[in-house]
Write an enzyme that holds these catalytic residues in place. Structure first.
Site, PDB file in Angstrom:
ATOM      1  N   HIS A  19       0.822  -1.216   0.000  1.00 42.98           N
ATOM      2  CA  HIS A  19       0.000   0.000   0.000  1.00 42.98           C
ATOM      3  C   HIS A  19       0.855   1.264   0.000  1.00 42.98           C
ATOM      4  O   HIS A  19       0.478   2.270  -0.594  1.00 42.98           O
ATOM      5  CB  HIS A  19      -0.989  -0.046   1.176  1.00 42.98           C
ATOM      6  CG  HIS A  19      -1.973  -1.183   1.043  1.00 42.98           C
ATOM      7  ND1 HIS A  19      -2.554  -1.818   2.104  1.00 42.98           N
ATOM      8  CD2 HIS A  19      -2.447  -1.813  -0.078  1.00 42.98           C
ATOM      9  CE1 HIS A  19      -3.362  -2.778   1.658  1.00 42.98           C
ATOM     10  NE2 HIS A  19      -3.308  -2.805   0.346  1.00 42.98           N
ATOM     11  N   HIS A  42      -7.552  -8.086  -8.030  1.00 39.71           N
ATOM     12  CA  HIS A  42      -7.844  -8.966  -6.885  1.00 39.71           C
ATOM     13  C   HIS A  42      -8.083  -8.055  -5.684  1.00 39.71           C
ATOM     14  O   HIS A  42      -7.173  -7.768  -4.913  1.00 39.71           O
ATOM     15  CB  HIS A  42      -6.668  -9.906  -6.622  1.00 39.71           C
ATOM     16  CG  HIS A  42      -6.386 -10.855  -7.751  1.00 39.71           C
ATOM     17  ND1 HIS A  42      -5.864 -10.441  -8.945  1.00 39.71           N
ATOM     18  CD2 HIS A  42      -6.575 -12.197  -7.853  1.00 39.71           C
ATOM     19  CE1 HIS A  42      -5.737 -11.497  -9.744  1.00 39.71           C
ATOM     20  NE2 HIS A  42      -6.157 -12.567  -9.103  1.00 39.71           N
ATOM     21  N   SER A 103      -6.669  -2.226  -0.654  1.00 38.48           N
ATOM     22  CA  SER A 103      -6.273  -1.458  -1.840  1.00 38.48           C
ATOM     23  C   SER A 103      -7.441  -0.698  -2.502  1.00 38.48           C
ATOM     24  O   SER A 103      -7.228   0.434  -2.966  1.00 38.48           O
ATOM     25  CB  SER A 103      -5.570  -2.367  -2.853  1.00 38.48           C
ATOM     26  OG  SER A 103      -6.318  -3.539  -3.074  1.00 38.48           O
ATOM     27  N   GLY A 152     -10.311 -11.458 -12.218  1.00 41.50           N
ATOM     28  CA  GLY A 152      -9.646 -10.190 -12.502  1.00 41.50           C
ATOM     29  C   GLY A 152      -8.665 -10.271 -13.659  1.00 41.50           C
ATOM     30  O   GLY A 152      -8.473  -9.289 -14.386  1.00 41.50           O
ATOM     31  N   ASP A 177      -2.795  -8.409  -7.477  1.00 37.14           N
ATOM     32  CA  ASP A 177      -2.458  -8.837  -6.117  1.00 37.14           C
ATOM     33  C   ASP A 177      -3.192 -10.136  -5.754  1.00 37.14           C
ATOM     34  O   ASP A 177      -4.041 -10.155  -4.865  1.00 37.14           O
ATOM     35  CB  ASP A 177      -2.863  -7.690  -5.155  1.00 37.14           C
ATOM     36  CG  ASP A 177      -2.576  -8.011  -3.700  1.00 37.14           C
ATOM     37  OD1 ASP A 177      -1.673  -8.827  -3.425  1.00 37.14           O
ATOM     38  OD2 ASP A 177      -3.271  -7.439  -2.833  1.00 37.14           O
TER      39      ASP A 177
HETATM   40  N1  SAM Z   1      -5.686  -6.272  -3.075  1.00 33.34           N
HETATM   41  C1  SAM Z   1      -6.246  -6.463  -1.752  1.00 33.34           C
HETATM   42  C2  SAM Z   1      -5.657  -5.408  -0.809  1.00 33.34           C
HETATM   43  O1  SAM Z   1      -4.490  -5.008  -0.991  1.00 33.34           O
HETATM   44  O2  SAM Z   1      -6.378  -4.960   0.079  1.00 33.34           O
HETATM   45  C3  SAM Z   1      -6.001  -7.845  -1.200  1.00 33.34           C
HETATM   46  C4  SAM Z   1      -6.339  -8.942  -2.144  1.00 33.34           C
HETATM   47  S1  SAM Z   1      -6.056 -10.570  -1.551  1.00 33.34           S
HETATM   48  C5  SAM Z   1      -4.333 -10.709  -1.455  1.00 33.34           C
HETATM   49  C6  SAM Z   1      -6.441 -11.519  -2.984  1.00 33.34           C
HETATM   50  C7  SAM Z   1      -7.940 -11.581  -3.294  1.00 33.34           C
HETATM   51  O3  SAM Z   1      -8.127 -12.123  -4.598  1.00 33.34           O
HETATM   52  C8  SAM Z   1      -8.735 -12.489  -2.367  1.00 33.34           C
HETATM   53  O4  SAM Z   1      -9.760 -11.736  -1.763  1.00 33.34           O
HETATM   54  C9  SAM Z   1      -9.313 -13.577  -3.285  1.00 33.34           C
HETATM   55  O5  SAM Z   1     -10.625 -13.981  -2.915  1.00 33.34           O
HETATM   56  C10 SAM Z   1      -9.330 -12.874  -4.612  1.00 33.34           C
HETATM   57  N2  SAM Z   1      -9.242 -13.722  -5.822  1.00 33.34           N
HETATM   58  C11 SAM Z   1      -8.660 -14.938  -5.976  1.00 33.34           C
HETATM   59  N3  SAM Z   1      -8.648 -15.295  -7.286  1.00 33.34           N
HETATM   60  C12 SAM Z   1      -9.226 -14.273  -7.971  1.00 33.34           C
HETATM   61  C13 SAM Z   1      -9.444 -13.994  -9.348  1.00 33.34           C
HETATM   62  N4  SAM Z   1      -9.075 -14.876 -10.300  1.00 33.34           N
HETATM   63  N5  SAM Z   1     -10.027 -12.836  -9.702  1.00 33.34           N
HETATM   64  C14 SAM Z   1     -10.400 -11.927  -8.758  1.00 33.34           C
HETATM   65  N6  SAM Z   1     -10.203 -12.114  -7.424  1.00 33.34           N
HETATM   66  C15 SAM Z   1      -9.619 -13.269  -7.048  1.00 33.34           C
END
Ligand code: SAM
Length: 296
Positions: A19, A42, A103, A152, A177
């Site tokens: 972040h 993500h 994020s 995503g 992410d």
């Molecule tokens: N970016 C966020 C932050 O910094 O606050 C944290 C994201 S976390 C590391 C990863 C997220 O991706 C999870 O909530 C998971 O459910 C989601 N996820 C997993 N595979 C995905 C995909 N193919 N497309 C979108 N989201 C996905």
């Protein structure tokens, strides 16, 4: 597939690196007037309670944001770290650190209404996507922010190249992410960057990844460097390792990295100033380290 919940990890050292880097990059991009398309492939749930059962009252944040907050800012902190701390503090106006912004909310805080910046959020988890949509709905941001329960990696393609802003320029920042809960996320990130650079070579791409003893994790930054070099685009790679207290068992994540394609030219110096301070403040002992390397 959906066992990962970011709420368990919110505000940890990896979020601090991610972040802080995201904010510094956005600040730079927002010095230009042209509107930006921001994409979070993500997104997670958007907002996290640090006093919830998920986070076990701070859990991993105790080695991250909560540890930083316990040390009173003395005014001498590096700019990028101070900026990050101030943004997070803005979500906790009573001074008690209860809410950690993910994020989507970090980006939302910095978006400019006048420039008509747009934010596109993708989240696949059945529960977290609902929580994210509800959190975003409270902002009443209308068409400025869109949430999709969609992959995503796939959804991103529709926004590259991004639509032109009012001034006619096309500008985009993409945060990638994944949770890396499945091994295929590593090669998917590489393929996504390769495809994205073909669609929109001048976008700012930010990838987070865990530094863990796994061949795919070692390979990812190497692959990203190769892809950026082949496309003739500058890159920056930063890692933060908070180490382990001597004699403690090896569990939990202690290091992570951010890889950027088309980073702001100011970012290297900002991270070179902020990361040593983070290692000093968050470091647990054995193995603690930081590094910043770039193409130029
Ligand atoms: N970016 C966020 C932050 O910094 O606050 C944290 C994201 S976390 C590391 C990863 C997220 O991706 C999870 O909530 C998971 O459910 C989601 N996820 C997993 N595979 C995905 C995909 N193919 N497309 C979108 N989201 C996905």
């Amino acid at each position: 597939m959906f066992s990962y919940r970011h709420a368990f990890h919110a505000g940890n050292h990896a979020d601090v690196l991610k972040h802080l880097t995201l904010i510094a990059t956005l600040r730079h991009l927002m010095q230009k007037e042209g509107g930006l398309t921001l994409v979070d492939t993500h997104a997670g749930a958007g907002l996290y309670r640090l006093d919830s059962d998920f986070s076990e009252t701070g859990g991993e944040a105790k080695d991250g944001i909560l540890k930083l907050l316990a040390i009173k800012p003395d005014g001498d902190w590096p700019e990028a770290l101070r900026d990050y701390m101030e943004l997070v503090a803005g979500f906790n106006p009573d001074g008690r650190m209860r809410i950690y912004p993910g994020s989507p909310f970090v980006m939302q805080r910095l978006m400019r209404e006048q420039a008509r910046d747009k934010l596109k959020l993708f989240e696949m988890h059945p529960t977290d996507s609902k929580v994210l949509a509800a959190n975003i709905a409270q902002l009443q941001a209308g068409r400025q922010i869109a949430v999709a329960r969609q992959d995503g990696f796939e959804g991103l393609k529709a926004f590259l190249p991004p639509p032109p802003s009012a001034s006619g320029s096309r500008r985009a920042l993409v945060l990638i992410d994944p949770s890396y809960e499945i091994k295929s996320d590593y090669p998917k990130v590489g393929t996504c960057i390769q495809d994205s650079l073909k669609r929109f070579a001048t976008g700012s791409y930010l990838v987070w990844y865990p530094v863990i003893p796994r061949p795919e994790a070692h390979e990812l930054p190497r692959r990203l460097k190769t892809l950026a070099n082949q496309a003739g685009k500058p890159w920056l790679h930063a890692t933060l390792n908070i180490g382990r207290a001597p004699g403690t068992e090896s569990h939990g994540l202690s290091a992570s990295g951010m890889f950027l394609v088309n980073p702001p030219f100011t970012l290297k110096a900002q991270l070179q100033a902020a990361l040593p301070t983070l290692v000093t403040l968050l470091g647990r002992g054995t193995g603690q380290a930081w590094a910043v390397e770039s193409s130029s």
